[in-house]
Structure formats: structure tokens, C-alpha cells
Design a protein around this motif. Structure first.
Motif, PDB file in Angstrom:
ATOM      1  N   ASP A  30       0.367  -7.606  -3.647  1.00 21.41           N
ATOM      2  CA  ASP A  30       1.084  -7.139  -2.457  1.00 21.41           C
ATOM      3  C   ASP A  30       2.560  -7.536  -2.473  1.00 21.41           C
ATOM      4  OD1 ASP A  30      -1.022  -5.785  -1.410  1.00 21.41           O
ATOM      5  OD2 ASP A  30      -1.566  -7.298   0.084  1.00 21.41           O
ATOM      6  N   GLU A  66       0.846  -1.206   0.000  1.00 22.03           N
ATOM      7  CA  GLU A  66       0.000   0.000   0.000  1.00 22.03           C
ATOM      8  C   GLU A  66       0.880   1.255   0.000  1.00 22.03           C
ATOM      9  OE1 GLU A  66      -3.458  -1.021  -0.653  1.00 22.03           O
ATOM     10  OE2 GLU A  66      -3.925   0.346   1.011  1.00 22.03           O
ATOM     11  N   SER A 116       1.018   4.067  -2.927  1.00 22.59           N
ATOM     12  CA  SER A 116       0.670   5.467  -2.667  1.00 22.59           C
ATOM     13  C   SER A 116       1.837   6.383  -3.039  1.00 22.59           C
ATOM     14  CB  SER A 116       0.238   5.668  -1.213  1.00 22.59           C
ATOM     15  OG  SER A 116       1.354   5.600  -0.374  1.00 22.59           O
TER      16      SER A 116
END
Ligand SMILES: Cc1ncc(COP(=O)(O)O)c(C=O)c1O
Length: 371
Positions: free
Chosen positions: A293, A271, A275
Motif C-alpha cells: 500500500d 488500490e 486499478s
């Protein structure tokens, strides 16, 4: 020190690296049997299975070949679900050994729709096995293996569900038994933080029943020999003893951290990576829940040469990212974030990327980074 951010081989911690220089032992002796026993027990937990998990001295592709040749016969109909290069490889292996391959291919960057897989199975009742890549490393997309398993069982409860979990297992949640996976494979150089050279494979009782009649040629990869020798705490052939040492330590480290925590840590760093990349105004190839992931694919902006970008990152920023493969060559670059990785490693890679892109003419629409 180089920031190696490719999706395997991944950097190894000193704890596992130091193990690799230990003296050899007799692979037919009691110390090795204890070592193999510990490893096989821990691998079962990581696969979340009651089945035995066998260790092969081979790369991941060896384990993919093992998956195919131990449960199928030439002429068997197989559905190969491919969302990228590694899905294509699974299909190629099945074809090389004489299977009749039906391919369900998808646009790179998307995951397989479980219903579409079920429909393909419904159209072709002769299909004996479904080959699926859990995490497609070439695109950075994760398939929903649990949902695919459920969908195909609703059509054919006996079909063999064969999964390449090479760039997922040990990082992204995987549950062989709960998901009804008949053959599951992974290997050492991704989430397990040791060098390439070992692969792991586990067969369900249904897969072992298929083994009894499977006629594809096999010798080094005949799992029957691994099953027999395992009773003595040995593999059938001389193993990479040094890698077993490293693996023993890696599994202990991962066990201590706990599976849930290992999975959560991978989600968190993924994540964070997504970002930070998006903040540079860059586009990701995979979106939403499908985004992997363990590896993030970044679309190379118009006007920037991907090969030049990778070369510049390597020579001036000590950062090694992976190129696109096959159809995506020149179109994407990939950041690996599996195994040993911290936010500072991602920061180093993304800061380097921002700066290198600006030097190659990229104008960040979000006007962030590049300093
Ligand atoms: C999903 C997947 N399958 C298969 C392989 C092949 O493994 P190896 O290169 O170890 O043979 C890889 C390696 O990157 C992979 O990521």
C-alpha cells in the motif's frame, strides 16, 4: 512543480517544511527536552508499543545497523528473510558485523510464506534472531509480519524478531507489541512527510535483555546511551534539531487525522493506483494481499526501455518515478504513494506514464489511455 512519486524521500507539506527554517535551540536545554518528550510519546503510539522509541540522527540503514548491533554478537546464527534488495541489505549488515547468516531468499515479487520461515527456524535451532522486511520497497511487496511472528514463536518463543518497517510504519498498519516484534525500525522520509535524516527504533524487554550480552561493536548506535540520555530528554549526540521541529509537526498532523484513517487512506490510494495502472493493460509485479500500500511496481512492457521511459517522464511530464533495483533494474518502474499523496498526483503520474509509453512504442492491449 515536479510530481515526485518515488518511495522516499516523499514530498513534504508546507506545514513541516516551514518548521525546518526555524532558529536553533540548545539541544541540552528544557525546550528541546519538551520537544523530544512529545515526539517520543507520539512515536510510541505509532509503533503501537509500550516500549520507548528512540530517535537517531541517521538514515534508515543506520537504524537497521542499530537493530543488529545492539542485540547480537559475532558468531550468532541469524535467519535473514529476504524478498528483495532491502532484505539483502539486512543480511549484509548482520554479516558485516560477524553474524552467521542463514538466508531465506525469495523470488522478487513474492512475500515470505510464514510456514517456510518457521521451517527454516526448525531446521536450524541455533538461530537467535530472525530479520524481516515488513514492506519490501524494491519490489512493492508487503510481508505478513503478524503471521510470521506467530509462526516463529510457535517454534522458538525466545527468538528475537527484528523488523525493518521503514517503508510501512506510519502508512500500513503496524503493531509492535501485538505482533511480538522485538526490534522495530522506521525513518523520517517515507510516511512521516519530512526530509531524510531521522530514524526511529524501539526494543522490547526481550531485546533489551539481549542487549546486555550483545558484543557486536557499536558506539554512535549504542542504544544504551540513547536510553540513558532519554531520562534527561536528550539524545547522546547533537541531533538534527530542524528535523525534530518538522517531525513534531508531522506527528501532530498524523495524530489529528488518526492512525486508522492514515492507514485507510494509504490503502485507498494504493488500490486506486493499482486499478489505474491495470487499466492501461500493464502488469503489476505484486498481486493480491501481498501488493504494497506504499509502493506499486509496474512491469515494463516488452520493447520499452525502462531508463528511457523514466527519463521521458522526468523531462517532459515533470513526473519522477523510481527505477527497479538490483535484479529488477530495467524490468520494473515504481510509483510511490506514501505520506502526502492525493488522487490527482496519481492521475498525473499515470496519465504521463500512458502517454510516454505510447511515444516509446507501447501498444496498449486494453486500448485505454496514451492520448
Ligand atoms: C524497506 C527499506 N529498508 C531500508 C531502507 C534504507 O533506508 P535509507 O535509504 O534511509 O538508509 C529503505 C529505503 O528506501 C527501505 O525502503
Amino acid at each position: 512543480l515536479q510530481n515526485l512519486r518515488i518511495p522516499g524521500p516523499t514530498p513534504c507539506p508546507p506545514e513541516t517544511l516551514n518548521e525546518l527554517s526555524r532558529q536553533m535551540i540548545n539541544h541540552r536545554g528544557p525546550e528541546f527536552a519538551a520537544l523530544q518528550g512529545r515526539i517520543m510519546d507520539r512515536l510510541k503510539q505509532f509503533f503501537r508499543t509500550q516500549n520507548e522509541v528512540y530517535v537517531l540522527t541517521a538514515s534508515g540503514t543506520g537504524a537497521m545497523e542499530t537493530s543488529v548491533v545492539n542485540v547480537l554478537s559475532p558468531g550468532d546464527h541469524v535467519l535473514a528473510v529476504s524478498i528483495g534488495e532491502f532484505g539483502d541489505r539486512f543480511a549484509d549488515i548482520a554479516e558485516a558485523f560477524g553474524a552467521h547468516v542463514h538466508k531465506l531468499g525469495l523470488e522478487p515479487g513474492t512475500a515470505a510464506d510464514p510456514q517456510a520461515v518457521a521451517d527454516a527456524l526448525r531446521r536450524e535451532p541455533a538461530i537467535k534472531a530472525v530479520l524481516v522486511t515488513h514492506n519490501e520497497t524494491s519490489t512493492g511487496v508487503t510481508n505478513d509480519v503478524a503471521a510470521i511472528g506467530k509462526a516463529i514463536r510457535a517454534i522458538n518463543p525466545e527468538v528475537l524478531f527484528v523488523v525493518d518497517a521503514i517503508s510501512s510504519l506510519g502508512c500500513i498498519p503496524f503493531a509492535q507489541d501485538a505482533w511480538g516484534v522485538d526490534v522495530a525500525t522506521t525513518c523520517s522520509q517515507k510516511g512521516f512527510m519530512i526530509p531524510p535524516g531521522l530514524a526511529f527504533i524501539s526494543l522490547s524487554p526481550r531485546a533489551w535483555a539481549a542487549y546486555e550480552t550483545a558484543k557486536m561493536p557499536r558506539y554512535y548506535f549504542d542504544l544504551g546511551s540513547y536510553r540513558n540520555y532519554a531520562k534527561r530528554g536528550q539524545p547522546p549526540f547533537t541531533p538534527s534539531v530542524a528535523l525534530y521541529y518538522g517531525l513534531d509537526t508531522a506527528l501532530e498532523i498524523m495524530d489529528k487525522e488518526g492512525f486508522e484513517q492514515v492507514n485507510a487512506r494509504h490503502h485507498d490510494i494504493a488500490e486506486y493506483t493499482r486499478s489505474r495502472v491495470k487499466a492501461l493493460g500493464l502488469k503489476l509485479l505484486a498481486i493480491g494481499n501481498e501488493a504494497s500500500d506504499t509502493v506499486t511496481s509496474i512491469v515494463v512492457p516488452e520493447g520499452v526501455d525502462a531508463a528511457q521511459l523514466l527519463a521521458l517522464l522526468n523531462s517532459e511530464y515533470d513526473t519522477v518515478l523510481a527505477a527497479g533495483q538490483g535484479k529488477l533494474m530495467g524490468k520494473i518502474v515504481r510509483i510511490g504513494h506514501m505520506g502526502l499523496v492525493e488522487r490527482k498526483d496519481i492521475d498525473g503520474a499515470v496519465d504521463g506514464l500512458a502517454s510516454a509509453l505510447v511515444r516509446l512504442g507501447y501498444k496498449n492491449p486494453a486500448a485505454v489511455g496514451g492520448a
